[in-house]
Design a protein around this motif. Structure first.
Motif, PDB file in Angstrom:
ATOM      1  N   LYS A   1      44.487 -79.884 -15.061  1.00  0.00           N
ATOM      2  CA  LYS A   1      45.848 -79.468 -14.719  1.00  0.00           C
ATOM      3  C   LYS A   1      46.802 -80.662 -14.623  1.00  0.00           C
ATOM      4  O   LYS A   1      47.977 -80.573 -14.999  1.00  0.00           O
ATOM      5  CB  LYS A   1      45.823 -78.713 -13.389  1.00  0.00           C
ATOM      6  N   TYR A   2      46.315 -81.800 -14.141  1.00  0.00           N
ATOM      7  CA  TYR A   2      47.175 -82.966 -13.911  1.00  0.00           C
ATOM      8  C   TYR A   2      47.037 -84.042 -14.987  1.00  0.00           C
ATOM      9  O   TYR A   2      47.986 -84.798 -15.231  1.00  0.00           O
ATOM     10  CB  TYR A   2      46.847 -83.583 -12.548  1.00  0.00           C
ATOM     11  N   PHE A   3      45.887 -84.142 -15.635  1.00  0.00           N
ATOM     12  CA  PHE A   3      45.658 -85.238 -16.577  1.00  0.00           C
ATOM     13  C   PHE A   3      45.399 -84.773 -18.003  1.00  0.00           C
ATOM     14  O   PHE A   3      45.289 -85.594 -18.903  1.00  0.00           O
ATOM     15  CB  PHE A   3      44.463 -86.092 -16.112  1.00  0.00           C
ATOM     16  N   GLY A   4      45.298 -83.453 -18.200  1.00  0.00           N
ATOM     17  CA  GLY A   4      45.092 -82.915 -19.534  1.00  0.00           C
ATOM     18  C   GLY A   4      43.642 -82.980 -19.969  1.00  0.00           C
ATOM     19  O   GLY A   4      42.787 -83.565 -19.303  1.00  0.00           O
ATOM     20  N   LEU A   5      43.361 -82.345 -21.104  1.00  0.00           N
ATOM     21  CA  LEU A   5      42.017 -82.406 -21.668  1.00  0.00           C
ATOM     22  C   LEU A   5      41.731 -83.795 -22.212  1.00  0.00           C
ATOM     23  O   LEU A   5      42.648 -84.530 -22.588  1.00  0.00           O
ATOM     24  CB  LEU A   5      41.881 -81.369 -22.783  1.00  0.00           C
TER      25      LEU A   5
ATOM     26  N   ILE B   1      27.519 -73.560  -8.567  1.00  0.00           N
ATOM     27  CA  ILE B   1      27.086 -73.136  -9.890  1.00  0.00           C
ATOM     28  C   ILE B   1      28.049 -73.665 -10.954  1.00  0.00           C
ATOM     29  O   ILE B   1      29.136 -74.166 -10.656  1.00  0.00           O
ATOM     30  CB  ILE B   1      26.991 -71.599  -9.972  1.00  0.00           C
ATOM     31  N   ALA B   2      27.631 -73.560 -12.222  1.00  0.00           N
ATOM     32  CA  ALA B   2      28.408 -74.143 -13.319  1.00  0.00           C
ATOM     33  C   ALA B   2      29.803 -73.542 -13.419  1.00  0.00           C
ATOM     34  O   ALA B   2      30.775 -74.251 -13.694  1.00  0.00           O
ATOM     35  CB  ALA B   2      27.654 -73.942 -14.636  1.00  0.00           C
ATOM     36  N   GLU B   3      29.914 -72.218 -13.205  1.00  0.00           N
ATOM     37  CA  GLU B   3      31.230 -71.580 -13.321  1.00  0.00           C
ATOM     38  C   GLU B   3      32.214 -72.136 -12.298  1.00  0.00           C
ATOM     39  O   GLU B   3      33.400 -72.337 -12.598  1.00  0.00           O
ATOM     40  CB  GLU B   3      31.093 -70.060 -13.138  1.00  0.00           C
ATOM     41  N   VAL B   4      31.725 -72.406 -11.090  1.00  0.00           N
ATOM     42  CA  VAL B   4      32.594 -72.984 -10.054  1.00  0.00           C
ATOM     43  C   VAL B   4      32.979 -74.413 -10.419  1.00  0.00           C
ATOM     44  O   VAL B   4      34.122 -74.833 -10.224  1.00  0.00           O
ATOM     45  CB  VAL B   4      31.882 -72.940  -8.684  1.00  0.00           C
ATOM     46  N   ASP B   5      32.040 -75.184 -10.973  1.00  0.00           N
ATOM     47  CA  ASP B   5      32.340 -76.551 -11.400  1.00  0.00           C
ATOM     48  C   ASP B   5      33.467 -76.566 -12.424  1.00  0.00           C
ATOM     49  O   ASP B   5      34.409 -77.365 -12.329  1.00  0.00           O
ATOM     50  CB  ASP B   5      31.096 -77.199 -12.020  1.00  0.00           C
ATOM     51  N   VAL B   6      33.363 -75.701 -13.421  1.00  0.00           N
ATOM     52  CA  VAL B   6      34.372 -75.662 -14.480  1.00  0.00           C
ATOM     53  C   VAL B   6      35.734 -75.279 -13.915  1.00  0.00           C
ATOM     54  O   VAL B   6      36.766 -75.872 -14.281  1.00  0.00           O
ATOM     55  CB  VAL B   6      33.945 -74.663 -15.583  1.00  0.00           C
ATOM     56  N   ASP B   7      35.750 -74.290 -13.007  1.00  0.00           N
ATOM     57  CA  ASP B   7      37.017 -73.855 -12.410  1.00  0.00           C
ATOM     58  C   ASP B   7      37.667 -74.988 -11.612  1.00  0.00           C
ATOM     59  O   ASP B   7      38.879 -75.235 -11.721  1.00  0.00           O
ATOM     60  CB  ASP B   7      36.762 -72.648 -11.507  1.00  0.00           C
ATOM     61  N   LEU B   8      36.862 -75.714 -10.815  1.00  0.00           N
ATOM     62  CA  LEU B   8      37.392 -76.845 -10.048  1.00  0.00           C
ATOM     63  C   LEU B   8      37.899 -77.947 -10.965  1.00  0.00           C
ATOM     64  O   LEU B   8      38.950 -78.553 -10.709  1.00  0.00           O
ATOM     65  CB  LEU B   8      36.302 -77.397  -9.122  1.00  0.00           C
ATOM     66  N   PHE B   9      37.164 -78.215 -12.038  1.00  0.00           N
ATOM     67  CA  PHE B   9      37.559 -79.275 -12.965  1.00  0.00           C
ATOM     68  C   PHE B   9      38.898 -78.961 -13.623  1.00  0.00           C
ATOM     69  O   PHE B   9      39.768 -79.828 -13.725  1.00  0.00           O
ATOM     70  CB  PHE B   9      36.467 -79.459 -14.021  1.00  0.00           C
ATOM     71  N   TYR B  10      39.081 -77.723 -14.058  1.00  0.00           N
ATOM     72  CA  TYR B  10      40.335 -77.360 -14.724  1.00  0.00           C
ATOM     73  C   TYR B  10      41.517 -77.349 -13.751  1.00  0.00           C
ATOM     74  O   TYR B  10      42.623 -77.768 -14.102  1.00  0.00           O
ATOM     75  CB  TYR B  10      40.199 -75.991 -15.391  1.00  0.00           C
ATOM     76  N   LYS B  11      41.278 -76.877 -12.530  1.00  0.00           N
ATOM     77  CA  LYS B  11      42.375 -76.777 -11.565  1.00  0.00           C
ATOM     78  C   LYS B  11      42.791 -78.123 -10.981  1.00  0.00           C
ATOM     79  O   LYS B  11      43.953 -78.296 -10.582  1.00  0.00           O
ATOM     80  CB  LYS B  11      41.972 -75.842 -10.424  1.00  0.00           C
ATOM     81  N   ASN B  12      41.863 -79.088 -10.910  1.00  0.00           N
ATOM     82  CA  ASN B  12      42.166 -80.344 -10.230  1.00  0.00           C
ATOM     83  C   ASN B  12      42.193 -81.569 -11.140  1.00  0.00           C
ATOM     84  O   ASN B  12      42.683 -82.620 -10.729  1.00  0.00           O
ATOM     85  CB  ASN B  12      41.132 -80.591  -9.124  1.00  0.00           C
ATOM     86  N   VAL B  13      41.668 -81.457 -12.348  1.00  0.00           N
ATOM     87  CA  VAL B  13      41.661 -82.595 -13.267  1.00  0.00           C
ATOM     88  C   VAL B  13      42.470 -82.291 -14.519  1.00  0.00           C
ATOM     89  O   VAL B  13      43.447 -82.972 -14.816  1.00  0.00           O
ATOM     90  CB  VAL B  13      40.208 -82.992 -13.637  1.00  0.00           C
TER      91      VAL B  13
END
Length: 293
Positions: A94-98, A80-92
């Protein structure tokens, strides 16, 4: 006679629906803009259909379009969308910034941290800037080469008056409300309709019968209608799927109304006499229609 046959087939509704195009695919390749630096433009997709491991049955994949750096993230089969957003923030993030923080060049970053007074940082930033420029030039060169070879199997596609174009490669169609699909379609899936100017009613049809195949419990039931095309003999009537007769929605509704009336008449609404009257009226209408065909 050859031209007449070609025109007849070209304006035949069934032929236009069933026959594929022998032309090249419509629409030239439209490459995306080349990013100026890493993590400015990304692409995201899912790899699905994998065996479940610890509740995870797919991969959420993020690719940086500039460096081609890929991040693979284990995700549930139904993500679901909420899981996508959580994965994106934790793995992308977090390391490369917005993405809004990325467009700064290495030279600008070096100036911010050193105040522009460190020669080593300046040389390092210039070197990295040159590498990014070379990478951008290489991507642009590869993109041009790809477009050159892809367009050999494609053709330009221009819109007509009244068409609603969306962007460069798609059109918005006016579809029946019963079709639960997005109305914006890529031009490669479209082809022009050719009507018969001399006989606009040539593609009219009449529904003669109905049958349903498949299993009710499995939900795989398919409805067919026996269609008699105007100008063709009754012996040439063909069974067509209901899903392919959307342009004959009025004819299908009329047949269903007659069918329901016959059913109610024969089951008590007038008895046998009522059923015979309905059948007689239907035969009169059919005779009048065939006479005009």
């Amino acid at each position: 006679m050859e031209l007449d046959i070609e025109l007849y087939v070209k304006t035949c509704l069934v032929c236009q629906q069933d026959n594929g195009l022998t032309q090249k695919e419509a629409g030239l390749l439209q490459p995306l803009p080349i990013p100026e630096s890493p993590w400015v433009s990304i692409s995201m997709d899912f790899i699905t259909g994998l065996p479940k491991v610890k509740g995870m049955g797919s991969f959420f994949v993020v690719v940086d379009r500039f460096s081609k750096y890929v991040v693979f993230m284990a995700a549930p089969s139904t993500c679901i969308a909420e899981v996508d957003v959580d994965l994106f923030y934790k793995n992308v993030v977090k390391y490369f910034g917005l993405l809004e923080d990325i467009p700064l060049t290495p030279h600008e970053i070096a100036k911010q941290h050193s105040g522009g007074t460190c020669p080593a940082a300046y040389r390092f930033s210039i070197k990295k800037q040159k590498l990014m420029q070379e990478a951008q030039d290489s991507l642009l060169k590869a993109q041009r080469r790809m477009k050159k070879y892809a367009d050999k199997g494609r053709r330009p596609f221009e819109s007509q008056v009244g068409d609603k174009r969306v962007g460069v490669m798609a059109y918005k169609l006016k579809l029946p409300k019963r079709l639960q699909i997005h109305p914006t379609i890529h031009m490669s899936f479209l082809k022009p309709y050719h009507g018969d100017a001399e006989d606009p009613t040539r593609n009219e049809a009449r529904i003669l019968d109905k049958k349903v195949t498949g299993y009710r419990k499995g939900g795989n039931m398919i409805t067919y209608y026996l269609v008699k095309w105007k100008g063709a003999a009754e012996s040439e009537a063909s069974w067509e799927k209901a899903s392919t007769l959307w342009q004959f929605e009025k004819e299908v509704k009329a047949f269903e109304n007659i069918l329901s009336t016959r059913t109610s008449a024969s089951s008590g609404g007038g008895g046998l006499l009522g059923a015979l009257r309905v059948a007689d009226d239907g035969m009169r209408n059919w005779s009048a229609w065939t006479a005009s065909s």
